[in-house]
Design a protein around this motif. Structure first.
Motif: not given
Length: 294
Positions: A26-35
């Motif tokens: 979830t955290l990794v995908l969230f960072i990808v989403g922010l980018l």
């Protein structure tokens, strides 16, 4: 009683492992989403910077109000003009006096002419386009001079280009790091199940049968993590939407872009989980029994 306690401990460890996997993904995908949000709005941010580029169009000192009105209407119809602001001779003179701190007219006289301040649309802020605009403006009647900061514009365009390249590089690196983090997290989860995998092989289970429960669980975990990450992104966008100060940075007029971003995040969560689980299970299927204890 001991067997029941051991079973409870095993279930607790399994639940903790699954939870840590979901949180990590979830955290990794969230960072990808922010980018992704940064990439979606990079053009908007760049356009806002470019549209601060403008021309100062100096008019003849003896120009009449009718001629000023005609020039303003002509400029407003130009496709490259975003906005037009007329600065009268009196207003320009007063602004200069305020800037200098004294009345310069006693020394050089009343020399400041009226002018128009033009803001240019972002699509016309390349040097070639600006030079063509400059030539066109200079050919208009009752315009004495056209000024704009060429060095500043070159720096702005160069920096925007460099920032775009940096963002693409960061995006590529982040995807690689994302896969590595998710892969390591899932490998730890599969590592705890290595004896189960080998036991299934020893009783004659086919590889497809061994893969199926792990792949199914990984897909479910990927879906849960993706939904959680998307929910976090929706919350961030909702908070940004309620802040008018961010309207110049975040574009909400194209919701399809964010729908595509969420779709990519959803697919990425499932795909990375599936690939990482596939490789990890394959590793322990091929591993010799004596190495399972390493």
């Amino acid at each position: 009683m001991a067997a029941i306690q051991i079973e409870k401990i095993a279930k607790h460890r399994l639940a903790s492992s699954v939870l840590s996997t979901i949180i990590s993904v979830t955290l990794v995908l969230f960072i990808v989403g922010l980018l992704g949000i940064v990439l979606i709005n990079a053009k908007r941010i760049a356009d806002n910077v470019r549209e601060n580029i403008g021309f100062e169009v100096m008019l003849m000192p003896d120009i009449t109000e009718g001629q000023v009105s005609y020039i303003q209407q002509t400029l407003e119809k130009k496709p490259y003009v975003k906005s037009v602001k007329y600065v009268s001779k009196e207003q320009a003179t007063q602004e200069t006096i305020d800037l200098l701190g004294h009345d310069f007219r006693d020394i050089v006289g009343d020399v400041i002419p009226p002018s128009f301040q033009l803001k240019i649309n972002a699509n016309y802020t390349t040097m070639d386009s600006l030079q063509m605009i400059e030539k066109e403006l200079n050919l208009m009647e009752n315009i004495s001079d056209v000024c704009y900061q060429k060095s500043y514009i070159n720096n702005v365009n160069d920096n925007i280009h460099k920032i775009g390249i940096v963002l693409l590089v960061i995006c590529g690196l982040l995807l690689i790091i994302s896969f590595a983090l998710i892969n390591n997290t899932i490998r730890l989860y599969i590592y705890a199940k290595r004896f189960t995998i080998k036991s299934m092989l020893l009783v004659g289970a086919k590889r497809r049968t061994i893969y199926r429960p792990f792949i199914t669980n990984s897909i479910v975990q990927g879906i849960i993590a993706s939904v959680l990450a998307i929910a976090l992104m929706v919350f961030i966008l909702y908070m940004a939407y309620n802040r008018p100060s961010l309207e110049a940075i975040i574009d909400f007029s194209q919701p399809m872009y964010y729908a595509v971003l969420f779709g990519v995040m959803f697919a990425l969560g499932i795909l990375l989980n599936w690939l990482s689980t596939l490789f990890a299970v394959r590793k322990y299927i091929k591993m010799k029994i004596d190495k399972l204890y390493a």
